[in-house]
Design a protein around this motif. Structure first.
Motif, PDB file in Angstrom:
ATOM      1  N   UNK A 447       0.803  -1.218   0.000  1.00 46.12           N
ATOM      2  CA  UNK A 447       0.000   0.000   0.000  1.00 46.12           C
ATOM      3  C   UNK A 447       0.838   1.271   0.000  1.00 46.12           C
ATOM      4  N   UNK A 448       2.130   1.158   0.260  1.00 46.09           N
ATOM      5  CA  UNK A 448       2.953   2.352   0.405  1.00 46.09           C
ATOM      6  C   UNK A 448       2.586   3.042   1.704  1.00 46.09           C
ATOM      7  N   UNK A 449       2.176   4.276   1.608  1.00 45.11           N
ATOM      8  CA  UNK A 449       1.700   4.980   2.795  1.00 45.11           C
ATOM      9  C   UNK A 449       0.208   4.704   2.979  1.00 45.11           C
ATOM     10  N   UNK A 450      -0.119   4.183   4.139  1.00 45.72           N
ATOM     11  CA  UNK A 450      -1.488   3.787   4.418  1.00 45.72           C
ATOM     12  C   UNK A 450      -2.106   4.790   5.399  1.00 45.72           C
ATOM     13  N   UNK A 451      -3.164   5.456   4.957  1.00 46.25           N
ATOM     14  CA  UNK A 451      -3.902   6.391   5.805  1.00 46.25           C
ATOM     15  C   UNK A 451      -5.266   5.787   6.124  1.00 46.25           C
ATOM     16  N   UNK A 452      -5.610   5.786   7.404  1.00 46.53           N
ATOM     17  CA  UNK A 452      -6.855   5.155   7.820  1.00 46.53           C
ATOM     18  C   UNK A 452      -7.638   6.078   8.745  1.00 46.53           C
ATOM     19  N   UNK A 453      -8.942   5.860   8.767  1.00 49.34           N
ATOM     20  CA  UNK A 453      -9.832   6.544   9.707  1.00 49.34           C
ATOM     21  C   UNK A 453     -10.524   5.470  10.528  1.00 49.34           C
ATOM     22  N   UNK A 454     -10.007   5.186  11.726  1.00 47.19           N
ATOM     23  CA  UNK A 454     -10.668   4.227  12.616  1.00 47.19           C
ATOM     24  C   UNK A 454     -11.615   4.963  13.558  1.00 47.19           C
ATOM     25  N   UNK A 455     -12.841   4.505  13.678  1.00 43.95           N
ATOM     26  CA  UNK A 455     -13.861   5.173  14.495  1.00 43.95           C
ATOM     27  C   UNK A 455     -14.620   4.162  15.333  1.00 43.95           C
ATOM     28  N   UNK A 456     -15.200   4.648  16.421  1.00 46.48           N
ATOM     29  CA  UNK A 456     -16.172   3.861  17.177  1.00 46.48           C
ATOM     30  C   UNK A 456     -17.027   4.829  17.989  1.00 46.48           C
ATOM     31  N   UNK A 457     -18.194   4.399  18.373  1.00 44.58           N
ATOM     32  CA  UNK A 457     -19.030   5.223  19.232  1.00 44.58           C
ATOM     33  C   UNK A 457     -18.463   5.199  20.655  1.00 44.58           C
ATOM     34  N   UNK A 458     -18.649   6.303  21.387  1.00 44.50           N
ATOM     35  CA  UNK A 458     -18.100   6.417  22.734  1.00 44.50           C
ATOM     36  C   UNK A 458     -19.131   6.171  23.812  1.00 44.50           C
ATOM     37  N   UNK A 459     -18.670   6.228  25.062  1.00 41.26           N
ATOM     38  CA  UNK A 459     -19.546   5.968  26.200  1.00 41.26           C
ATOM     39  C   UNK A 459     -20.643   7.009  26.343  1.00 41.26           C
ATOM     40  N   UNK A 460     -20.409   8.214  25.808  1.00 36.49           N
ATOM     41  CA  UNK A 460     -21.429   9.253  25.908  1.00 36.49           C
ATOM     42  C   UNK A 460     -22.592   8.994  24.960  1.00 36.49           C
ATOM     43  N   UNK A 461     -22.391   8.100  23.988  1.00 36.03           N
ATOM     44  CA  UNK A 461     -23.499   7.722  23.111  1.00 36.03           C
ATOM     45  C   UNK A 461     -24.188   6.477  23.654  1.00 36.03           C
ATOM     46  N   UNK A 462     -23.410   5.422  23.880  1.00 36.53           N
ATOM     47  CA  UNK A 462     -23.947   4.189  24.462  1.00 36.53           C
ATOM     48  C   UNK A 462     -22.991   3.731  25.550  1.00 36.53           C
ATOM     49  N   UNK A 463     -23.485   3.611  26.766  1.00 36.95           N
ATOM     50  CA  UNK A 463     -22.607   3.260  27.886  1.00 36.95           C
ATOM     51  C   UNK A 463     -22.120   1.824  27.810  1.00 36.95           C
ATOM     52  N   UNK A 465     -22.521  -0.264  24.908  1.00 38.01           N
ATOM     53  CA  UNK A 465     -22.479  -0.774  23.539  1.00 38.01           C
ATOM     54  C   UNK A 465     -21.659   0.173  22.676  1.00 38.01           C
ATOM     55  N   UNK A 466     -20.853  -0.390  21.807  1.00 40.03           N
ATOM     56  CA  UNK A 466     -20.098   0.428  20.862  1.00 40.03           C
ATOM     57  C   UNK A 466     -20.077  -0.260  19.509  1.00 40.03           C
ATOM     58  N   UNK A 467     -20.136   0.553  18.481  1.00 38.55           N
ATOM     59  CA  UNK A 467     -20.025   0.047  17.123  1.00 38.55           C
ATOM     60  C   UNK A 467     -19.064   0.954  16.379  1.00 38.55           C
ATOM     61  N   UNK A 468     -18.228   0.358  15.567  1.00 38.28           N
ATOM     62  CA  UNK A 468     -17.220   1.152  14.875  1.00 38.28           C
ATOM     63  C   UNK A 468     -16.713   0.461  13.632  1.00 38.28           C
ATOM     64  N   UNK A 469     -15.626   1.002  13.109  1.00 39.39           N
ATOM     65  CA  UNK A 469     -15.050   0.435  11.908  1.00 39.39           C
ATOM     66  C   UNK A 469     -13.826   1.205  11.482  1.00 39.39           C
ATOM     67  N   UNK A 470     -13.274   0.810  10.352  1.00 39.20           N
ATOM     68  CA  UNK A 470     -12.081   1.452   9.825  1.00 39.20           C
ATOM     69  C   UNK A 470     -12.148   1.445   8.308  1.00 39.20           C
ATOM     70  N   UNK A 471     -11.705   2.545   7.733  1.00 40.57           N
ATOM     71  CA  UNK A 471     -11.550   2.610   6.287  1.00 40.57           C
ATOM     72  C   UNK A 471     -10.160   3.167   6.014  1.00 40.57           C
ATOM     73  N   UNK A 472      -9.403   2.477   5.167  1.00 41.34           N
ATOM     74  CA  UNK A 472      -8.028   2.873   4.903  1.00 41.34           C
ATOM     75  C   UNK A 472      -7.759   2.956   3.409  1.00 41.34           C
ATOM     76  N   UNK A 473      -6.777   3.815   3.065  1.00 43.51           N
ATOM     77  CA  UNK A 473      -6.427   4.010   1.660  1.00 43.51           C
ATOM     78  C   UNK A 473      -4.917   3.926   1.505  1.00 43.51           C
ATOM     79  N   UNK A 474      -4.458   3.126   0.539  1.00 45.86           N
ATOM     80  CA  UNK A 474      -3.046   2.990   0.244  1.00 45.86           C
ATOM     81  C   UNK A 474      -2.650   3.854  -0.943  1.00 45.86           C
ATOM     82  N   UNK A 475      -1.647   4.718  -0.749  1.00 49.01           N
ATOM     83  CA  UNK A 475      -1.251   5.630  -1.841  1.00 49.01           C
ATOM     84  C   UNK A 475      -0.625   4.888  -3.018  1.00 49.01           C
TER      85      UNK A 475
END
Length: 816
Positions: A447-463, A465-475
């Motif tokens: 991928x060369x340089x890999x940039x990703x956005x990893x996310x999840x919901x925090x405790x202020x949304x659901x104490x 339960x959490x749901x999240x994911x990641x999307x990444x792009x290789x240059x």
């Protein structure tokens, strides 16, 4: 003037509510007008008292009905009724004692001190047992951390209302801001200690857990001076009552006094070598039992413990009707700093508690003990108002109000967010959290340089339960990769946790799937070292494409046993440098499915819980994991449905051994893979190939090295407490610590493993001699940097082509 300022600081910080008169003073020789150090000052008819410091100064709390007594060896004892004291500070003059002596034999007092000290040793086991036999008592603990702020600095730009949220002392530019406060009531019954009341507040909510676990929990675990060592920030300091104390301490018999018909002896002690990390102070014993009635101890400047500018402790005891002594109060004060403070205190380290520079952390812990059964009828939240738990360390509501105001400041919230990111690997934006942060940027050969956005919901949304994911792009590849995950805690506690994930991404062939059981962070990529990311001399080409579905059920018992069950399905595809060949036939993909079982034994060890994850800190109790993975590999088409199952057994243990000023951290694991399995399930030892020190891997190995189905790995890490460097002139001022590391791998590829694919040529399986590397280095350069020179041991793999001979590596690391 310095001492008056010191006393004012203590009073201002701890919010003393006067219970009588706080008297300060100086003891002087009436004839020479010189200060008398180590004079005994006490309240008549009690064991409450103190000792003057090297400058003859003291602090003692009196009520109007008390009588102040002062004595010292060679001087006449003096008594002063409190009602006659009109000055504060008070100057007390002692006159030399004049005796009519006949023919006498003069012997040094140190000889008598040795005789009495031997009596203390003879009764030590009994007196220690008396304390341990008390199995029904209550405690009330008050802990505070204050930060010193230079009111003339630019910090005013960020905290404009500083006078409202800090405490000022006299005309000093230093102000003190409370950053952490805690009050805790505990009830001990049959040696089972349970917390019945707890109030915690701090200006950095995301850092409270870490402040507690990394500093406060280990500031002093146990102030039992009857033990051979007192542990302070992972360092074992020899107790002045230890079995070999006479070999390391000088003891002086200061004085003796009679109180209510009983005789008490007062001793002073100091290290024979001032550069050894030992205590200086004094203690009092009762003549009939030779039990401690109080002890005061501090660390000298020369003890030179990392981050610690000053430390002092005081323990007082009370006796019952059987003349058995138990704790009354324990007090601890620490001055911590991340910078090298420059002060003029050359020897007596207790004063360094109060030699405060901007940025210093002042830590106080006060614990009151009570065996009163009347407290059973009182609500724990009101214990602090009871006479049994009255202390000068009580917090008023104004202190909590300052904390609340500081938490509203935007600058403080930003610092809290950054600190929380560093410690938890997540950037908390409220209802959304970004992380793990080490997944945001990585590099690899595909991928060369890999940039990703990893996310999840925090405790202020659901104490729960959490749901999240990641999307990444290789240059380099121009591809998007992605994944999704969730976690659910159905109950109020983490007794049950359900997790699930789906991923379509690239993964390292040499990724250790068992590492997460010993790793102290949630990062999936790299070794949590930013230095490795930006100094890699080669991009790792050994990745495969992988789609995965995993479901994990975690069960935590009350006795800290954790059981995990994880069924999984993996679909792997080849890449330019990772091929799947079987009998000269190439396969573009394959799949395998199975179930992973893991059982963790933590033995009651302390842990922090970050959302859904438990983080265990290294202590002398190990964390042990046992894993069993059972699965089956499937190849495209129907010709290979006769492939059998595979099974992998894996076990690991990690922990720390305290050996005085040296501590050794260890991690040992081993496993056995048998059956029809793809080669990426083998133990594929790998290195970092960068300037970053690899904590969980090897430092000199390349990306593709050994491949074994029967294997073991041993990682040892010794940190010296300045045991050598602290004795070197000039060098000791920098508080450097010696580091020695040893890492070893041993394994083989035997016939119980049936390869589904041919082992690629870049892996080594023929040589079965152990591989080992040893490192020598320094830590706490600029207080948080570790530098280490690492070299291979032996000559077997020196010219192998898959390992460097030596190298220098770096890691940001805060180690006490």
């Amino acid at each position: 003037m310095l001492y008056k300022t010191v006393l004012t600081i203590i009073i201002a910080l701890l919010g003393v509510e006067a219970m009588g008169q706080a008297l300060t003073g100086t003891i002087k020789d009436k004839k020479s007008q010189e200060a008398i150090p180590y004079a005994n000052i006490w309240i008549k008819g009690t064991t409450t008292g103190t000792m003057s410091d090297m400058n003859g100064m003291f602090l003692l709390k009196l009520s109007p009905k008390d009588t102040l007594c002062v004595s010292s060896v060679g001087y006449e004892r003096i008594e002063i009724p409190a009602k006659n004291i009109t000055e504060n500070p008070l100057i007390v003059f002692l006159s030399e004692e004049t005796l009519q002596l006949g023919e006498v034999t003069v012997r040094p007092e140190i000889s008598r001190a040795k005789v009495l000290f031997q009596k203390i040793q003879e009764r030590k086991k009994e007196n220690r047992q008396n304390i341990e036999n008390v199995d029904a008592y209550k405690t009330y603990k008050r802990t505070a951390v204050y930060l010193a702020i230079d009111s003339t600095s630019r910090i005013n730009r960020f905290i404009p209302n500083m006078e409202e949220v800090t405490v000022q002392v006299d005309s000093m530019n230093i102000r003190f801001s409370p950053i952490y406060l805690a009050e805790e009531g505990s009830n001990c019954q049959n040696k089972d200690d349970s917390i019945v009341y707890r109030r915690v507040d701090g200006i950095f909510p995301k850092l409270n857990q870490t402040i507690e676990s990394m500093i406060l929990l280990h500031a002093v675990v146990d102030l039992n001076f009857y033990k051979d060592q007192i542990n302070i920030l992972y360092r074992g300091i020899v107790s002045p009552l230890s079995n070999n104390a006479m070999a390391q301490y000088n003891f002086y018999l200061n004085d003796s006094t009679n109180i209510n018909g009983k005789k008490y002896y007062s001793f002073s002690f100091s290290p024979k070598n001032k550069y050894n990390p030992l205590f200086t102070g004094r203690f009092t014993i009762q003549d009939s039992t030779f039990a401690l009635t109080d002890i005061y101890a501090y660390l000298q400047k020369e003890a030179n413990i990392n981050f610690v500018n000053g430390f002092r402790a005081k323990v007082s005891y009370l006796s019952n009707d059987k003349d058995e002594w138990f704790y009354d109060e324990q007090e601890i004060s620490m001055n911590l700093s991340l910078s090298l403070n420059k002060d003029t205190i050359s020897r007596y380290g207790s004063q360094r508690i109060n030699e405060v520079s901007k940025g210093n952390w002042l830590v106080t812990k006060n614990t009151k003990f009570s065996t009163s059964t009347e407290l059973d009828e009182v609500k724990p939240r009101t214990w602090k108002n009871r006479t049994e738990f009255t202390s000068k360390s009580s917090f008023d509501e104004g202190t909590y109000l300052r904390v609340s105001k500081l938490k509203e400041n935007s600058f403080i919230r930003s610092v809290d967010g950054i600190g929380g990111m560093v410690l938890t690997s997540y950037v908390d934006l409220g209802k959304i959290q970004i992380g793990p942060v080490f997944d945001i940027y990585t590099t690899n050969a595909i991928e060369g340089q890999r940039f990703s956005i990893p996310l999840r919901t925090g405790e202020k949304m659901f104490e729960r339960f959490t749901v999240g994911g990641i999307i990444g792009y290789g240059t380099r590849s121009g591809e998007f990769k992605y994944g999704a995950n969730f976690a659910w805690q159905p109950g109020e506690t983490d007794k049950f946790i359900l997790r699930g994930s789906y991923s379509d991404d690239y993964t390292l062939v040499s990724q250790d799937k068992y590492l997460r059981f010993i790793k102290k962070n949630p990062n999936e990529r790299g070794n949590s070292n930013f230095i490795s990311i930006f100094t890699a001399r080669e991009e790792n080409p050994y990745l495969k494409g992988e789609k995965s579905i995993k479901l994990n059920l975690e069960f935590n018992t009350k006795n800290d046993v954790c059981i995990e069950i994880e069924p999984y399905w993996l679909y792997s595809t080849q890449t330019p440098d990772v091929h799947f060949l079987r009998n000269n036939t190439g396969y573009e993909n394959y799949s395998n499915y199975g179930i992973l079982f893991n059982t963790r034994f933590a033995f009651g060890q302390h842990y922090d819980k970050y959302y859904f994850a438990r983080v265990y800190y290294l202590t002398q109790l190990p964390v042990i994991n046992f894993s069993l993975d059972i699965g089956k590999t499937s190849l495209p088409g129907s010709l290979h449905d006769n492939l059998g199952i595979y099974a992998q057994i894996h076990a690991s243990a990690s922990g720390m051994l305290n050996m005085g000023m040296i501590n050794m951290r260890y991690m040992v694991n081993g496993g056995y893979l048998l059956g029809d399995a793809p080669y990426d399930l083998l133990d594929l030892s790998t290195g970092s190939m960068s300037l970053g020190y690899s904590k969980y891997g090897y430092n000199l190995l390349h990306f593709a090295t050994f491949a074994h189905n029967l294997y073991t790995n041993l990682h040892l890490d010794w940190t010296g407490g300045g045991i050598v460097l602290n004795h070197l002139p000039v060098i000791r001022k920098f508080k450097l610590r010696e580091m020695v590391s040893f890492k070893c791998h041993y394994g083989m590829l035997n016939d119980s493993y049936h390869p589904v694919f041919d082992l690629p040529g870049y892996y080594t399986a023929e040589m079965s001699k152990p591989y080992a590397e040893i490192g020598f280095g320094l830590t706490n350069i600029f207080k948080i940097l570790r530098v280490e020179y690492v070299r291979q041991l032996g000559g077997t793999y020196i010219n192998s082509g898959f390992a460097d001979k030596n190298g220098i590596f770096f890691r940001a690391e805060m180690s006490f």
